[in-house]
Design a protein around this motif. Structure first.
Motif, PDB file in Angstrom:
ATOM      1  N   UNK A 164       0.917  -1.092   0.035  1.00 19.82           N
ATOM      2  CA  UNK A 164      -0.021   0.047   0.027  1.00 19.82           C
ATOM      3  C   UNK A 164       0.788   1.377   0.000  1.00 19.82           C
ATOM      4  N   UNK A 165       0.452   2.313  -0.570  1.00 20.19           N
ATOM      5  CA  UNK A 165       1.074   3.583  -0.763  1.00 20.19           C
ATOM      6  C   UNK A 165       0.158   4.650  -0.292  1.00 20.19           C
ATOM      7  N   UNK A 166       0.784   5.924   0.082  1.00 17.61           N
ATOM      8  CA  UNK A 166      -0.352   6.760   0.588  1.00 17.61           C
ATOM      9  C   UNK A 166      -1.475   7.165  -0.493  1.00 17.61           C
ATOM     10  N   UNK A 167      -1.340   6.966  -1.899  1.00 16.17           N
ATOM     11  CA  UNK A 167      -2.336   7.352  -2.941  1.00 16.17           C
ATOM     12  C   UNK A 167      -3.650   6.760  -2.552  1.00 16.17           C
ATOM     13  N   UNK A 168      -3.841   5.703  -1.895  1.00 14.51           N
ATOM     14  CA  UNK A 168      -5.030   5.067  -1.792  1.00 14.51           C
ATOM     15  C   UNK A 168      -5.874   5.888  -0.937  1.00 14.51           C
ATOM     16  N   UNK A 169      -5.325   6.066   0.352  1.00 14.98           N
ATOM     17  CA  UNK A 169      -6.126   6.944   1.009  1.00 14.98           C
ATOM     18  C   UNK A 169      -6.393   8.188   0.785  1.00 14.98           C
ATOM     19  N   UNK A 170      -5.432   8.911   0.193  1.00 12.12           N
ATOM     20  CA  UNK A 170      -5.549  10.310  -0.420  1.00 12.12           C
ATOM     21  C   UNK A 170      -6.678  10.439  -1.287  1.00 12.12           C
ATOM     22  N   UNK A 171      -6.840   9.506  -2.127  1.00 14.07           N
ATOM     23  CA  UNK A 171      -7.943   9.254  -3.016  1.00 14.07           C
ATOM     24  C   UNK A 171      -9.250   9.243  -2.504  1.00 14.07           C
ATOM     25  N   UNK A 172      -9.348   8.397  -1.462  1.00  9.86           N
ATOM     26  CA  UNK A 172     -10.690   8.572  -0.722  1.00  9.86           C
ATOM     27  C   UNK A 172     -11.017   9.747   0.013  1.00  9.86           C
ATOM     28  N   UNK A 173     -10.072  10.523   0.650  1.00  7.88           N
ATOM     29  CA  UNK A 173     -10.216  11.372   1.398  1.00  7.88           C
ATOM     30  C   UNK A 173     -10.625  12.690   0.523  1.00  7.88           C
ATOM     31  N   UNK A 174      -9.820  12.664  -0.587  1.00  5.29           N
ATOM     32  CA  UNK A 174     -10.154  13.774  -1.535  1.00  5.29           C
ATOM     33  C   UNK A 174     -11.494  13.672  -2.250  1.00  5.29           C
ATOM     34  N   UNK A 175     -11.893  12.413  -2.533  1.00  4.68           N
ATOM     35  CA  UNK A 175     -13.127  12.291  -2.997  1.00  4.68           C
ATOM     36  C   UNK A 175     -14.202  12.762  -2.206  1.00  4.68           C
ATOM     37  N   UNK A 176     -14.085  12.509  -0.791  1.00  5.63           N
ATOM     38  CA  UNK A 176     -14.860  12.922   0.235  1.00  5.63           C
ATOM     39  C   UNK A 176     -15.090  14.538   0.156  1.00  5.63           C
ATOM     40  N   UNK A 177     -14.000  15.288   0.224  1.00  8.61           N
ATOM     41  CA  UNK A 177     -13.712  16.479   0.317  1.00  8.61           C
ATOM     42  C   UNK A 177     -14.373  17.061  -1.033  1.00  8.61           C
ATOM     43  N   UNK A 178     -14.263  16.386  -2.158  1.00  6.74           N
ATOM     44  CA  UNK A 178     -15.072  16.855  -3.352  1.00  6.74           C
ATOM     45  C   UNK A 178     -16.383  17.117  -3.238  1.00  6.74           C
ATOM     46  N   UNK A 179     -17.042  15.757  -2.641  1.00  7.98           N
ATOM     47  CA  UNK A 179     -18.378  15.623  -2.865  1.00  7.98           C
ATOM     48  C   UNK A 179     -19.099  16.718  -1.609  1.00  7.98           C
ATOM     49  N   UNK A 180     -18.423  17.117  -0.744  1.00  6.74           N
ATOM     50  CA  UNK A 180     -18.674  17.892   0.417  1.00  6.74           C
ATOM     51  C   UNK A 180     -18.871  19.361  -0.372  1.00  6.74           C
ATOM     52  N   UNK A 181     -17.803  19.409  -1.080  1.00  7.31           N
ATOM     53  CA  UNK A 181     -17.697  20.782  -2.125  1.00  7.31           C
ATOM     54  C   UNK A 181     -18.695  20.880  -2.945  1.00  7.31           C
ATOM     55  N   UNK A 182     -18.918  19.777  -3.492  1.00  7.28           N
ATOM     56  CA  UNK A 182     -20.140  19.916  -4.533  1.00  7.28           C
ATOM     57  C   UNK A 182     -21.431  20.261  -3.849  1.00  7.28           C
ATOM     58  N   UNK A 183     -21.841  19.297  -2.773  1.00  3.29           N
ATOM     59  CA  UNK A 183     -23.015  19.526  -2.039  1.00  3.29           C
ATOM     60  C   UNK A 183     -23.290  20.816  -1.622  1.00  3.29           C
ATOM     61  N   UNK A 184     -22.121  21.536  -1.064  1.00  2.00           N
ATOM     62  CA  UNK A 184     -22.336  22.920  -0.624  1.00  2.00           C
ATOM     63  C   UNK A 184     -22.538  23.769  -1.637  1.00  2.00           C
ATOM     64  N   UNK A 185     -21.889  23.668  -2.726  1.00  2.38           N
ATOM     65  CA  UNK A 185     -22.112  24.686  -3.808  1.00  2.38           C
ATOM     66  C   UNK A 185     -23.567  24.240  -4.262  1.00  2.38           C
ATOM     67  N   UNK A 186     -23.799  23.332  -4.570  1.00  6.80           N
ATOM     68  CA  UNK A 186     -25.000  23.074  -5.241  1.00  6.80           C
ATOM     69  C   UNK A 186     -26.433  23.447  -4.203  1.00  6.80           C
ATOM     70  N   UNK A 187     -26.266  23.430  -2.937  1.00  3.98           N
ATOM     71  CA  UNK A 187     -27.361  23.597  -2.121  1.00  3.98           C
ATOM     72  C   UNK A 187     -27.339  25.132  -1.679  1.00  3.98           C
TER      73      UNK A 187
END
Length: 118
Positions: A83-106
């Motif tokens: 395992x490298x750090x990329x796997x956890x970074x991708x999951x965390x950044x996806x959650x951040x991107x989804x939160x940003x999308x929801x905040x922008x949308x609503x």
């Protein structure tokens, strides 16, 4: 890699759709051309991040340790997955991107149906 992971979900799709919109004549054409280009851009950028993750594993010595462990186990035995750090970074950044999308949308998105007059 953290900034690159966040860029994969936010900047790459936004940038590829923005570039496509400037070259297309209609909005429908922009979407038809933009969707495959966005997917290709995200796959290409993801491959770059995977290469960067492999480089990180080589520089830190984790890859050499994993290969030595694989030799020690002998043929036919399966070592643990590296395992490298990329796997956890991708999951965390996806959650951040989804939160940003929801905040922008609503919160910030403009609803054209409320302001249009017939």
């Amino acid at each position: 890699m953290a900034a690159g992971s966040l860029m994969l979900w936010i900047a790459v799709p936004t940038g590829s759709l923005w570039v496509t919109a400037h070259f297309a004549k209609t909005s429908g054409e922009a979407l038809v051309i933009g969707l495959p280009i966005t997917v290709a851009a995200m796959i290409t950028f993801g491959a770059l991040l995977a290469w960067l993750n492999g480089l990180y594993l080589r520089v830190t010595g984790s890859l050499a340790y994993w290969e030595a462990e694989e030799k020690e186990l002998g043929p036919g035995a399966s070592p643990r997955y590296l395992h490298g750090p990329l796997e956890i970074l991708l999951v965390i950044s996806l959650v951040i991107a989804l939160v940003v999308l929801c905040v922008w949308f609503f919160v910030f998105a403009h609803n054209p149906s409320l302001t249009s007059t017939w």
